[in-house]
Design an enzyme around this catalytic site. Structure first.
Site, mmCIF file in Angstrom:
data_model
loop_
_atom_site.group_PDB
_atom_site.id
_atom_site.type_symbol
_atom_site.label_atom_id
_atom_site.label_comp_id
_atom_site.label_asym_id
_atom_site.label_seq_id
_atom_site.Cartn_x
_atom_site.Cartn_y
_atom_site.Cartn_z
ATOM 1 N N ARG A 1 0.826 -1.219 0.000
ATOM 2 C CA ARG A 1 0.000 0.000 0.000
ATOM 3 C C ARG A 1 0.862 1.273 0.000
ATOM 4 N NH1 ARG A 1 -2.004 -3.262 -1.321
ATOM 5 N NH2 ARG A 1 -3.627 -4.580 -0.485
ATOM 6 N N SER B 1 -10.557 2.360 4.484
ATOM 7 C CA SER B 1 -9.788 2.265 5.740
ATOM 8 C C SER B 1 -9.368 3.664 6.176
ATOM 9 C CB SER B 1 -8.540 1.412 5.542
ATOM 10 O OG SER B 1 -8.930 0.113 5.228
ATOM 11 N N GLU C 1 -5.089 7.180 7.834
ATOM 12 C CA GLU C 1 -4.572 6.685 6.548
ATOM 13 C C GLU C 1 -4.957 7.615 5.400
ATOM 14 O OE1 GLU C 1 -3.677 2.855 5.293
ATOM 15 O OE2 GLU C 1 -2.872 4.424 4.011
HETATM 16 C C1 LIG Z 1 -15.334 1.582 0.525
HETATM 17 C C2 LIG Z 1 -13.881 1.711 0.163
HETATM 18 C C3 LIG Z 1 -13.103 0.584 0.048
HETATM 19 C C4 LIG Z 1 -11.752 0.674 -0.304
HETATM 20 N N1 LIG Z 1 -11.030 -0.479 -0.411
HETATM 21 C C5 LIG Z 1 -9.732 -0.412 -0.761
HETATM 22 C C6 LIG Z 1 -8.964 -1.618 -0.909
HETATM 23 O O1 LIG Z 1 -9.474 -2.723 -0.742
HETATM 24 N N2 LIG Z 1 -7.651 -1.502 -1.239
HETATM 25 C C7 LIG Z 1 -7.068 -0.289 -1.451
HETATM 26 O O2 LIG Z 1 -5.875 -0.257 -1.751
HETATM 27 N N3 LIG Z 1 -7.771 0.871 -1.326
HETATM 28 C C8 LIG Z 1 -9.081 0.839 -0.992
HETATM 29 N N4 LIG Z 1 -9.801 1.992 -0.856
HETATM 30 C C9 LIG Z 1 -9.130 3.296 -1.045
HETATM 31 C C10 LIG Z 1 -9.298 3.885 -2.467
HETATM 32 O O3 LIG Z 1 -10.294 3.223 -3.179
HETATM 33 C C11 LIG Z 1 -7.996 3.809 -3.240
HETATM 34 O O4 LIG Z 1 -6.992 4.507 -2.563
HETATM 35 C C12 LIG Z 1 -8.132 4.381 -4.664
HETATM 36 O O5 LIG Z 1 -6.957 4.173 -5.401
HETATM 37 C C13 LIG Z 1 -8.430 5.861 -4.666
HETATM 38 O O6 LIG Z 1 -8.741 6.231 -5.991
HETATM 39 P P1 LIG Z 1 -9.361 7.639 -6.287
HETATM 40 O O7 LIG Z 1 -9.388 7.825 -7.772
HETATM 41 O O8 LIG Z 1 -10.657 7.783 -5.583
HETATM 42 O O9 LIG Z 1 -8.246 8.566 -5.640
HETATM 43 P P2 LIG Z 1 -8.381 9.994 -4.958
HETATM 44 O O10 LIG Z 1 -8.984 9.848 -3.610
HETATM 45 O O11 LIG Z 1 -9.020 10.947 -5.891
HETATM 46 O O12 LIG Z 1 -6.839 10.348 -4.810
HETATM 47 C C14 LIG Z 1 -6.010 9.593 -3.946
HETATM 48 C C15 LIG Z 1 -4.584 10.115 -4.054
HETATM 49 O O13 LIG Z 1 -4.080 9.838 -5.347
HETATM 50 C C16 LIG Z 1 -3.706 11.050 -6.003
HETATM 51 N N5 LIG Z 1 -4.129 10.917 -7.406
HETATM 52 C C17 LIG Z 1 -5.338 10.516 -7.866
HETATM 53 N N6 LIG Z 1 -5.345 10.496 -9.197
HETATM 54 C C18 LIG Z 1 -4.115 10.922 -9.594
HETATM 55 C C19 LIG Z 1 -3.503 11.152 -10.860
HETATM 56 N N7 LIG Z 1 -4.148 10.935 -12.008
HETATM 57 N N8 LIG Z 1 -2.228 11.606 -10.875
HETATM 58 C C20 LIG Z 1 -1.557 11.833 -9.715
HETATM 59 N N9 LIG Z 1 -2.065 11.638 -8.498
HETATM 60 C C21 LIG Z 1 -3.341 11.184 -8.436
HETATM 61 C C22 LIG Z 1 -4.441 12.162 -5.294
HETATM 62 O O14 LIG Z 1 -3.745 13.390 -5.393
HETATM 63 C C23 LIG Z 1 -4.474 11.627 -3.878
HETATM 64 O O15 LIG Z 1 -3.271 11.902 -3.225
HETATM 65 C C24 LIG Z 1 -11.164 1.940 -0.525
HETATM 66 C C25 LIG Z 1 -11.963 3.095 -0.412
HETATM 67 C C26 LIG Z 1 -13.297 2.983 -0.080
HETATM 68 C C27 LIG Z 1 -14.142 4.227 0.008
#
Ligand SMILES: Cc1cc2nc3c(=O)[nH]c(=O)nc-3n(C[C@H](O)[C@H](O)[C@H](O)COP(=O)(O)OP(=O)(O)OC[C@H]3O[C@@H](n4cnc5c(N)ncnc54)[C@H](O)[C@@H]3O)c2cc1C
Length: 340
Positions: free
Chosen positions: A165, A239, A335
């Protein structure tokens, strides 16, 4: 490319909390990235890249800069041989939509990551993964705009230093790159056991012996649906707290009173312990704390019941931290990343 003003951040974040962003722009291609970064330079503006907002929080004061909302789409096959197929995927593609696409093409490698919210562009940031698979397993390279050198670059697996992670993108290079696409290599062969214990148990219970990407995806979706709140229905950020790293001596001491507490070796002197267990054993699992609730099936997850502000969230977070500290003498850490 339209630069919008005074945008409610809560509409872009799965926790549904947070103030306003001074500016927000939806980017749909690499030219938009160059244009918006020129605008950023011209206006001496702070910027923050956002995907699906499922791992991000915003404070009540919002963000006095521009949110670069990544909506770069597209799935393109770039290579294929007898054992694999390689795809370049636009960073703004929804991860689960792409996984569905891989299943439809009978490709394996990402099926256990089904139902993780967010975009594919965010997956390398914290080496997203679940149920025995992580993006590092299939990742080949990414294209990003380097905001330091003002040029597009290709970063390989080696450059990103993936670990559990984690990657450089979450630490020393946080905020430096705007990821435009991610290239992954999927396998044409079926997924092979051993699978993650919970997945295997469910497959055994259902007498499944033909392990296809589709059956693994269905099993994972079934497990996740039972364990995790759907952010579309119950706002949350997955998380909320990190698992905790303590010293081996601390664990030995705690084990005198809590023999059930397990430690997973980090290095010679440190172990990782389950923060969910600490919260549960502090009597908080399922409890409503102010306007937030500790999820009843997974104590690491904090859900928004009727919180209107980051302040409501922070109050609940501090109560949880204080209760855990009072019981175990351990300071637990958040986190989820914050827009800054
Ligand atoms: C119900 C639930 C369950 C989840 N389960 C898991 C799991 O099982 N495993 C897991 O690993 N995570 C899990 N997550 C966390 C989350 O889904 C991941 O971290 C996911 O990758 C976030 O994607 P996002 O597009 O929403 O990112 P965002 O929240 O929009 O961004 C997250 C970070 O990435 C950066 N970022 C996003 N896109 C870009 C880009 N194109 N270029 C540069 N930086 C960027 C942002 O600046 C920020 O720092 C879960 C979340 C929820 C709500």
């Amino acid at each position: 490319m339209e630069i919008k003003k005074n945008i409610d951040l809560k509409d872009y974040l799965t926790m549904k909390i947070g103030g306003k962003a001074a500016y927000l722009v939806d980017i749909t291609n690499k030219n938009d990235v160059v244009d918006v970064m020129n605008w950023v330079e011209e206006h001496q503006m702070k910027f923050f890249v956002l995907g699906g907002g499922s791992n991000t929080l915003a404070k009540d004061e919002g963000f006095d800069g521009i949110i670069i909302h990544n909506m770069i789409k597209g799935i393109e096959k770039t290579d294929e041989d007898s054992i694999s197929a390689t795809y370049r995927v636009g960073a703004g593609e929804v991860l689960d939509h792409f996984i569905h696409f891989t299943i439809q093409h009978d490709l394996s490698g990402m099926e256990a990551m089904s139902m993780i919210p967010g975009t594919i562009g965010a997956t390398p940031v914290q080496n997203v993964g679940a149920y025995g698979q992580e993006i590092a397993d299939t990742f080949v390279e990414l294209t990003a705009y380097d905001t330091l050198t003002k040029a597009f670059v290709t970063l390989s697996k080696k450059d990103l230093h993936f670990s559990y992670r984690n990657s450089v993108l979450k630490h020393e290079a946080w905020g430096r790159y705007i990821i435009c696409d991610v290239t992954v290599r999927l396998h044409k062969s079926s997924p092979k056991p051993p699978f993650y214990a919970q997945v295997q148990q469910l497959l055994d219970k259902q007498h499944v012996r033909d392990y296809t990407p589709q059956v693994i995806r269905e099993a994972v979706i079934q497990i996740r649906t039972n364990k995790l709140p759907d952010p579309h229905l119950i706002p949350n950020s997955g998380s909320f707290f990190k698992n905790s790293v303590i010293t081996t001596d601390q664990l030995n001491e705690l084990n005198k009173e809590f023999p059930d507490l397990k430690g997973f070796v980090v290095d010679e002197k440190h172990v990782k312990i389950s923060t969910g267990w600490l919260i549960d054993q502090s009597g908080l699992k399922g409890q409503k704390i102010g306007h937030m609730r500790v999820h009843d099936k997974n104590a690491l997850v904090l859900t928004n019941v009727d919180a209107q502000s980051y302040h409501d969230l922070a109050s609940a977070r501090e109560i949880i931290k204080a209760k855990v500290f009072e019981r175990f003498g351990i300071t637990i850490e958040q986190e989820v990343l914050e827009i800054a």
